[in-house]
Design a protein around this motif. Structure first.
Motif, PDB file in Angstrom:
ATOM      1  N   UNK A   8      18.851 -32.220  16.122  1.00 23.68           N
ATOM      2  CA  UNK A   8      19.686 -31.196  15.442  1.00 23.68           C
ATOM      3  C   UNK A   8      19.531 -29.619  15.756  1.00 23.68           C
ATOM      4  N   UNK A   9      18.233 -29.683  16.420  1.00 22.82           N
ATOM      5  CA  UNK A   9      17.801 -28.189  16.640  1.00 22.82           C
ATOM      6  C   UNK A   9      18.357 -27.564  18.129  1.00 22.82           C
ATOM      7  N   UNK A  10      18.542 -28.623  18.984  1.00 19.33           N
ATOM      8  CA  UNK A  10      18.902 -28.371  20.293  1.00 19.33           C
ATOM      9  C   UNK A  10      20.144 -29.163  20.614  1.00 19.33           C
ATOM     10  N   UNK A  11      20.919 -28.430  21.659  1.00 19.08           N
ATOM     11  CA  UNK A  11      22.072 -28.759  22.293  1.00 19.08           C
ATOM     12  C   UNK A  11      21.775 -29.618  23.541  1.00 19.08           C
ATOM     13  N   UNK A  12      21.979 -30.894  23.322  1.00 16.94           N
ATOM     14  CA  UNK A  12      21.405 -31.878  24.570  1.00 16.94           C
ATOM     15  C   UNK A  12      22.805 -32.281  25.036  1.00 16.94           C
ATOM     16  N   UNK A  13      22.708 -32.516  26.480  1.00 17.46           N
ATOM     17  CA  UNK A  13      23.881 -33.345  27.170  1.00 17.46           C
ATOM     18  C   UNK A  13      23.793 -34.714  26.950  1.00 17.46           C
ATOM     19  N   UNK A  14      22.688 -35.260  26.486  1.00 16.92           N
ATOM     20  CA  UNK A  14      22.752 -36.667  25.949  1.00 16.92           C
ATOM     21  C   UNK A  14      21.316 -37.193  25.312  1.00 16.92           C
ATOM     22  N   UNK A  15      21.312 -37.995  24.564  1.00 14.71           N
ATOM     23  CA  UNK A  15      20.109 -38.523  23.785  1.00 14.71           C
ATOM     24  C   UNK A  15      20.001 -40.143  24.272  1.00 14.71           C
ATOM     25  N   UNK A  31      23.742 -42.693  32.167  1.00 11.40           N
ATOM     26  CA  UNK A  31      23.715 -41.498  31.608  1.00 11.40           C
ATOM     27  C   UNK A  31      24.762 -40.431  32.516  1.00 11.40           C
ATOM     28  N   UNK A  32      24.887 -40.397  33.721  1.00 13.07           N
ATOM     29  CA  UNK A  32      25.889 -39.708  34.517  1.00 13.07           C
ATOM     30  C   UNK A  32      27.123 -39.982  33.880  1.00 13.07           C
ATOM     31  N   UNK A  33      27.370 -41.280  33.695  1.00 11.44           N
ATOM     32  CA  UNK A  33      28.770 -41.681  33.262  1.00 11.44           C
ATOM     33  C   UNK A  33      29.190 -41.198  31.721  1.00 11.44           C
ATOM     34  N   UNK A  34      28.224 -41.234  30.956  1.00  8.58           N
ATOM     35  CA  UNK A  34      28.384 -40.562  29.830  1.00  8.58           C
ATOM     36  C   UNK A  34      28.618 -39.076  29.586  1.00  8.58           C
ATOM     37  N   UNK A  35      27.877 -38.340  30.659  1.00  8.42           N
ATOM     38  CA  UNK A  35      28.058 -36.863  30.536  1.00  8.42           C
ATOM     39  C   UNK A  35      29.289 -36.656  31.133  1.00  8.42           C
ATOM     40  N   UNK A  36      29.736 -37.238  32.316  1.00  7.20           N
ATOM     41  CA  UNK A  36      30.892 -36.949  33.011  1.00  7.20           C
ATOM     42  C   UNK A  36      32.186 -37.344  31.931  1.00  7.20           C
ATOM     43  N   UNK A  37      31.994 -38.404  31.455  1.00  5.75           N
ATOM     44  CA  UNK A  37      33.217 -38.689  30.052  1.00  5.75           C
ATOM     45  C   UNK A  37      33.247 -37.516  29.225  1.00  5.75           C
ATOM     46  N   UNK A  38      32.028 -36.906  28.716  1.00 12.58           N
ATOM     47  CA  UNK A  38      32.048 -35.817  27.826  1.00 12.58           C
ATOM     48  C   UNK A  38      32.548 -34.622  28.405  1.00 12.58           C
ATOM     49  N   UNK A  39      32.380 -34.369  29.760  1.00 13.00           N
ATOM     50  CA  UNK A  39      32.895 -33.075  30.042  1.00 13.00           C
ATOM     51  C   UNK A  39      34.511 -33.453  30.558  1.00 13.00           C
ATOM     52  N   UNK A  40      34.786 -34.415  30.647  1.00 17.78           N
ATOM     53  CA  UNK A  40      36.455 -34.715  30.875  1.00 17.78           C
ATOM     54  C   UNK A  40      37.224 -34.583  29.650  1.00 17.78           C
ATOM     55  N   UNK A  41      36.279 -34.914  28.406  1.00 16.16           N
ATOM     56  CA  UNK A  41      36.935 -35.047  27.204  1.00 16.16           C
ATOM     57  C   UNK A  41      36.831 -33.472  26.457  1.00 16.16           C
ATOM     58  N   UNK A  42      35.950 -32.285  27.351  1.00 15.13           N
ATOM     59  CA  UNK A  42      35.959 -31.174  26.596  1.00 15.13           C
ATOM     60  C   UNK A  42      37.015 -30.226  26.673  1.00 15.13           C
TER      61      UNK A  42
END
Length: 219
Positions: free
Chosen positions: A41-48, A112-123
């Motif tokens: 909740x407190x931080x902005x993380x690229x993935x959990x 992890x790389x795939x999840x973050x890449x997908x998130x960036x593409x959806x940003x």
């Protein structure tokens, strides 16, 4: 990447955190469910990276609560429970991937790389700010103010985008350094203040708020 590992078993958590940090990532590690929920909740993380069986609050409940509160960071579940029903439950609760223990470190890193890449593409590619006066065009790395393009340096743009990707969230100097300059930067942290001043001069003072002890945020 800035990662949060929520794993109670030090035999798994310690070498995992060490391997991720050696890969250049900034990693926070929490060993129980309530603590992991508070950190997420407190931080902005690229993935959990979230273990399912945790003391205090299991991983499924942590994920359910985070998604209900609008936390959108990708979630990678880790569990010794590999039954289909468990995997489906995790994904239905908002998880993005599910690895069964024991897992290969290379597979976890690739996931992890795939999840973050997908998130960036959806940003979002167009982000409004400054009460409608400003617009950041992410795909083109351009910024408009009152309909006119503003000439920003690459670093100025990166600082502004980092703030706008998480509106209303306070960033410390160190968090902005990690996101914009990278974890290997060892210069003066107050360089962040300098770039915030540049942005305020080129846009408006009200675009970036500051608060002692909390840092900066876009408004």
């Amino acid at each position: 990447m800035r990662l949060l590992v929520i794993e109670d078993d030090p035999r798994i958590g310690a070498p995992l955190v060490e391997a991720l940090e050696e890969g250049g990532h900034r990693v926070a590690w929490v060993q129980d469910g309530p603590g992991g929920l508070a950190e997420a909740r407190a931080g902005e993380f690229d993935a959990l990276i979230l273990d399912v069986m945790l003391p205090g609050l299991d991983g499924f409940d942590v994920a359910r609560t985070l998604r209900s509160e609008g936390v959108a960071s990708p979630i990678l579940f880790l569990s010794a429970r590999g039954e289909l029903t468990d995997r489906v439950t995790g994904l239905d609760l908002g998880g993005d991937a599910y690895l069964v223990k024991p897992f290969a470190l290379a597979e976890l890193k690739a996931t992890l790389r795939a999840l973050v890449r997908r998130g960036n593409e959806l940003a979002p590619e167009r982000i409004g700010f400054g009460s409608g006066r400003g617009e950041l065009l992410a795909g083109e790395r351009r910024v408009l103010w009152d309909g006119h393009e503003v000439a920003l340096t690459g670093r100025e743009y990166d600082v502004l985008e980092a703030l706008l990707r998480a509106p209303e969230r306070w960033f410390t100097r160190q968090e902005l350094l990690d996101r914009v300059w990278g974890p290997d930067f060892f210069g003066e942290p107050r360089v962040v203040d300098v770039y915030v001043r540049y942005l305020r001069q080129k846009l408006a003072d009200s675009v970036i708020e500051s608060m002692r002890g909390r840092g900066y945020r876009a408004s």
